[in-house]
Design a protein around this motif. Structure first.
Motif, PDB file in Angstrom:
ATOM      1  N   CYS A 226       0.837  -1.191   0.000  1.00  0.00           N
ATOM      2  CA  CYS A 226       0.000   0.000   0.000  1.00  0.00           C
ATOM      3  C   CYS A 226       0.876   1.247   0.000  1.00  0.00           C
ATOM      4  N   PRO A 227       0.353   2.376  -0.455  1.00  0.00           N
ATOM      5  CA  PRO A 227       1.172   3.590  -0.564  1.00  0.00           C
ATOM      6  C   PRO A 227       1.559   4.147   0.800  1.00  0.00           C
ATOM      7  N   ALA A 228       2.636   4.944   0.794  1.00  0.00           N
ATOM      8  CA  ALA A 228       3.138   5.548   2.029  1.00  0.00           C
ATOM      9  C   ALA A 228       3.730   6.914   1.719  1.00  0.00           C
ATOM     10  N   ALA A 229       3.620   7.822   2.676  1.00  0.00           N
ATOM     11  CA  ALA A 229       4.188   9.162   2.521  1.00  0.00           C
ATOM     12  C   ALA A 229       4.908   9.562   3.802  1.00  0.00           C
ATOM     13  N   HIS A 230       5.947  10.388   3.640  1.00  0.00           N
ATOM     14  CA  HIS A 230       6.802  10.811   4.752  1.00  0.00           C
ATOM     15  C   HIS A 230       6.414  12.205   5.247  1.00  0.00           C
ATOM     16  N   SER A 231       6.611  12.438   6.523  1.00  0.00           N
ATOM     17  CA  SER A 231       6.630  13.810   7.027  1.00  0.00           C
ATOM     18  C   SER A 231       7.945  14.451   6.600  1.00  0.00           C
ATOM     19  N   PHE A 232       8.044  15.776   6.773  1.00  0.00           N
ATOM     20  CA  PHE A 232       9.270  16.483   6.389  1.00  0.00           C
ATOM     21  C   PHE A 232      10.508  15.845   7.023  1.00  0.00           C
ATOM     22  N   MET A 233      10.416  15.543   8.327  1.00  0.00           N
ATOM     23  CA  MET A 233      11.587  15.092   9.074  1.00  0.00           C
ATOM     24  C   MET A 233      11.866  13.606   8.905  1.00  0.00           C
ATOM     25  N   ALA A 234      10.978  12.903   8.189  1.00  0.00           N
ATOM     26  CA  ALA A 234      11.156  11.456   8.001  1.00  0.00           C
ATOM     27  C   ALA A 234      11.666  11.107   6.606  1.00  0.00           C
ATOM     28  N   LYS A 235      11.958  12.098   5.796  1.00  0.00           N
ATOM     29  CA  LYS A 235      12.348  11.829   4.414  1.00  0.00           C
ATOM     30  C   LYS A 235      13.582  10.931   4.349  1.00  0.00           C
ATOM     31  N   GLY A 236      13.601  10.069   3.323  1.00  0.00           N
ATOM     32  CA  GLY A 236      14.742   9.187   3.114  1.00  0.00           C
ATOM     33  C   GLY A 236      14.507   7.772   3.579  1.00  0.00           C
ATOM     34  N   ILE A 237      13.393   7.505   4.230  1.00  0.00           N
ATOM     35  CA  ILE A 237      13.132   6.150   4.729  1.00  0.00           C
ATOM     36  C   ILE A 237      12.864   5.204   3.562  1.00  0.00           C
ATOM     37  N   LEU A 238      11.959   5.581   2.668  1.00  0.00           N
ATOM     38  CA  LEU A 238      11.753   4.790   1.455  1.00  0.00           C
ATOM     39  C   LEU A 238      12.661   5.307   0.347  1.00  0.00           C
ATOM     40  N   PRO A 239      13.274   4.411  -0.417  1.00  0.00           N
ATOM     41  CA  PRO A 239      14.091   4.868  -1.541  1.00  0.00           C
ATOM     42  C   PRO A 239      13.262   5.686  -2.521  1.00  0.00           C
ATOM     43  N   LYS A 240      13.923   6.606  -3.182  1.00  0.00           N
ATOM     44  CA  LYS A 240      13.239   7.485  -4.133  1.00  0.00           C
ATOM     45  C   LYS A 240      12.476   6.709  -5.195  1.00  0.00           C
ATOM     46  N   ASP A 241      13.049   5.607  -5.676  1.00  0.00           N
ATOM     47  CA  ASP A 241      12.436   4.864  -6.782  1.00  0.00           C
ATOM     48  C   ASP A 241      11.497   3.753  -6.306  1.00  0.00           C
ATOM     49  N   HIS A 242      11.201   3.689  -5.008  1.00  0.00           N
ATOM     50  CA  HIS A 242      10.280   2.668  -4.515  1.00  0.00           C
ATOM     51  C   HIS A 242       8.891   2.951  -5.085  1.00  0.00           C
ATOM     52  N   PRO A 243       8.227   1.971  -5.694  1.00  0.00           N
ATOM     53  CA  PRO A 243       6.945   2.237  -6.365  1.00  0.00           C
ATOM     54  C   PRO A 243       5.830   2.690  -5.427  1.00  0.00           C
ATOM     55  N   LEU A 244       5.973   2.433  -4.125  1.00  0.00           N
ATOM     56  CA  LEU A 244       4.936   2.834  -3.169  1.00  0.00           C
ATOM     57  C   LEU A 244       5.291   4.115  -2.421  1.00  0.00           C
ATOM     58  N   ASN A 245       6.379   4.744  -2.821  1.00  0.00           N
ATOM     59  CA  ASN A 245       6.809   5.991  -2.201  1.00  0.00           C
ATOM     60  C   ASN A 245       6.000   7.151  -2.780  1.00  0.00           C
ATOM     61  N   PHE A 246       5.094   7.700  -1.963  1.00  0.00           N
ATOM     62  CA  PHE A 246       4.315   8.864  -2.370  1.00  0.00           C
ATOM     63  C   PHE A 246       4.930  10.152  -1.818  1.00  0.00           C
ATOM     64  N   PHE A 247       6.186  10.045  -1.448  1.00  0.00           N
ATOM     65  CA  PHE A 247       7.050  11.166  -1.109  1.00  0.00           C
ATOM     66  C   PHE A 247       6.601  11.894   0.161  1.00  0.00           C
ATOM     67  N   THR A 248       6.351  13.200   0.114  1.00  0.00           N
ATOM     68  CA  THR A 248       6.229  13.992   1.339  1.00  0.00           C
ATOM     69  C   THR A 248       4.872  14.678   1.426  1.00  0.00           C
ATOM     70  N   PHE A 249       4.302  14.674   2.626  1.00  0.00           N
ATOM     71  CA  PHE A 249       3.067  15.411   2.876  1.00  0.00           C
ATOM     72  C   PHE A 249       3.310  16.391   4.022  1.00  0.00           C
ATOM     73  N   GLY A 250       2.340  17.264   4.242  1.00  0.00           N
ATOM     74  CA  GLY A 250       2.438  18.190   5.371  1.00  0.00           C
ATOM     75  C   GLY A 250       2.563  19.638   4.970  1.00  0.00           C
ATOM     76  N   PHE A 251       2.212  19.957   3.707  1.00  0.00           N
ATOM     77  CA  PHE A 251       2.324  21.331   3.220  1.00  0.00           C
ATOM     78  C   PHE A 251       1.043  22.105   3.507  1.00  0.00           C
ATOM     79  N   LYS A 252       1.180  23.392   3.754  1.00  0.00           N
ATOM     80  CA  LYS A 252       0.013  24.208   4.072  1.00  0.00           C
ATOM     81  C   LYS A 252      -0.847  24.474   2.842  1.00  0.00           C
ATOM     82  N   GLU A 253      -0.246  24.410   1.675  1.00  0.00           N
ATOM     83  CA  GLU A 253      -1.002  24.602   0.444  1.00  0.00           C
ATOM     84  C   GLU A 253      -0.396  23.731  -0.649  1.00  0.00           C
ATOM     85  N   ASN A 254      -1.204  23.411  -1.637  1.00  0.00           N
ATOM     86  CA  ASN A 254      -0.760  22.592  -2.776  1.00  0.00           C
ATOM     87  C   ASN A 254      -0.131  21.274  -2.330  1.00  0.00           C
TER      88      ASN A 254
END
Length: 526
Positions: A226-254
């Motif tokens: 299943c998909p997963a996303a990192h907080s700002f301070m957790a970045k780097g846990i999933l490799p960039k090219d991992h197919p389930l890496n939905f990267f980073t959330f937590g932005f105030k806009e967009n």
């Protein structure tokens, strides 16, 4: 031996390598005791705030307590921002602070303020030594508390009149902090909860890094599919090219990840610290939550916990991985994963402009797995959180709890001392840079080699943007800058002002053999 000699013995017993601070009258005895230590290196800084930031980042990277030191009154007050930063970012930090003698604490007195009360809201524990004989016990308790989940700041106040008193107490033995795992009933309930839902989404927080659970979590994600996303301070846990890496959330806009979270039917929240962003911003649909963390959940209507697993994150996930979990592969409606990559400019080919995104792509291209990137706070922090992809966890340092400007340059000193073999790059706006620019002298004196990138636009860019959006104009957020090249050179530091992205690339490709400041006039797309 005198009390301060005993304190230094206690610090050596705890494995302290560095103390960052400024000496003042009330801590002269402690400074003298440190001068006799062969195990602890005292780093005299140019401002107490810088000392606390160094201790903060050092603690976060070394997993040891970072130690900062000041005298009473103004010295203690100058530490507060860095202490609060460590507390909210959950970095282990201990502040040792001199104080007026107890004989003058009952009335109005020169430079005396109640430091314990001042620091109580910014620490896990703030205490004044009341009896010199208790000092070893106070030090041992401080080191346990600062590293105990969730880590944070501790302040120990030393009255001047106790400093030279004779004591015979020895340091207390250093013992490990007990680790627990959830009971079988809770683990079974969690397994059943996961089986009940078809579209789980995993929220990854910084607690996963603190507990060294990145490998176990990646296995867990591979099992569930299943998909997963990192907080700002957790970045780097999933490799960039991992197919389930939905990267980073937590932005105030967009925030491009929110539609994927909203498509889920269960949120599995692991090691997430609410200081990064409250759930009402990312769980507006009030989806049910499986809470996995070192501490019980802080439940509210936007964090409706159906089951919680409280204990050591690494061990807990490892147990879950050995249970019979059914894969839950699912895809968000539309092409959300591709849209996230586009919005965050992941894998974008850089053009010739000196935009922050192009700079980040170059750093990513030429950095090693061990390169440490530190972000100061400002508009560029948002770009870094979106675009930059560290190759390993805990190799991107973002302050996202207190989120204070000025952390990057002193933080780079703490990072280089914690990880001397690793390249260090700090990225700061011109506003944050000049808050603690004097610490370049500290770094130069220590012979440290790292790269400082100053985004030079003579404004607080984030505030300019926000004011223009809200009022159609801005006020009080622009200024004039010195010549950063000449300023760096006055510290004996090499300064470079690249005119093109290719010129910057040639600079970044060079091995770090000295401290370099890159003055970058850039256009930020944020």
């Amino acid at each position: 031996m005198k009390l301060t000699d005993a304190l230094v013995q206690c610090l050596e017993n705890e494995g302290v390598e560095y103390i960052f601070g400024m000496v003042g009258t009330e801590i002269l005895d402690l400074a003298n005791s440190l001068s006799k230590s062969s195990k602890i290196k005292y780093i005299n800084v140019r401002h107490e705030q810088g000392a606390a930031f160094m201790a903060d980042v050092y603690g976060r990277l070394s997993k040891k307590a970072g130690i900062c030191l000041s005298t009473l009154g103004p010295g203690a007050a100058n530490l507060v921002t860095g202490i609060a930063s460590a507390q909210l970012d959950h970095s282990p930090l201990i502040a040792l602070i001199g104080q007026a003698g107890v004989e003058r604490q009952h009335n109005e007195s020169h430079q005396f303020i109640n430091i314990v009360r001042l620091l109580e809201p910014a620490t896990k524990w703030s205490t004044q030594i009341q009896d010199p004989k208790t000092a070893p016990a106070v030090i041992r308790k401080a080191f346990r508390l600062t590293r105990m989940e969730k880590p944070g700041a501790v302040a120990i106040i030393l009255p001047e009149n106790f400093a030279a008193e004779q004591i015979t107490n020895a340091p207390l033995p250093v013992t490990s902090i007990p680790e627990t795992v959830p009971d079988s009933e809770s683990l079974n309930a969690a397994q059943q909860l996961i089986q009940k839902y078809q579209k789980p989404f995993i929220i990854i927080g910084n607690g996963v890094i603190r507990q060294n659970a990145a490998s176990e979590l990646e296995t867990f994600i591979n099992i569930l599919q299943c998909p997963a996303a990192h907080s700002f301070m957790a970045k780097g846990i999933l490799p960039k090219d991992h197919p389930l890496n939905f990267f980073t959330f937590g932005f105030k806009e967009n925030d491009a990840i929110l539609p994927s979270i909203n498509d889920a039917d269960l949120l599995i929240v692991i090691g997430f610290d609410f200081v990064e962003q409250l759930p009402n911003a990312w769980n507006k649909n009030k989806l049910p939550v499986l809470h996995l963390d070192t501490l019980p959940a802080e439940v509210n209507e936007f964090y409706p916990v159906e089951c919680e697993l409280v204990g050591n994150i690494k061990k807990t996930i490892n147990i879950l991985n050995k249970t019979e979990l059914t894969a839950k592969p699912w895809a968000s409606s539309g092409e959300l994963h591709a849209q996230i990559k586009k919005t965050c400019q992941i894998n974008q080919q850089p053009d010739e402009s000196l935009s922050i995104e192009n700079v980040l792509h170059l750093i990513e291209k030429h950095s090693s797995e061990d390169t440490i990137v530190l972000s100061d706070v400002g508009a560029h922090k948002v770009s870094i959180a979106k675009t930059y992809q560290p190759k390993k966890p805990n190799r991107l340092i973002i302050s996202n709890g207190l989120a204070t400007m000025g952390i990057a340059i002193p933080g780079a000193i703490g990072a280089k001392l914690a990880c001397p073999a690793n390249p260090v790059i700090c990225i700061t706006g011109d506003g944050g840079a000049l808050m603690n620019f004097a610490e370049m002298e500290t770094a130069k004196r220590l012979g440290l080699a790292f790269t400082i990138i100053v985004l030079d636009d003579s404004m607080l860019k984030l505030e300019v943007k926000q004011m223009n959006q809200k009022f159609g104009d801005d006020y009080g957020v622009t200024f004039q800058n010195p010549d950063f090249i000449q300023l760096a050179q006055s510290f004996g530091v090499k300064g470079i002002r690249p005119k093109s992205i290719s010129e910057l690339e040639s600079i970044l490709k060079e091995p770090q053999q000295e401290m370099v400041l890159i003055d970058l006039v850039t256009q930020n797309s944020e």
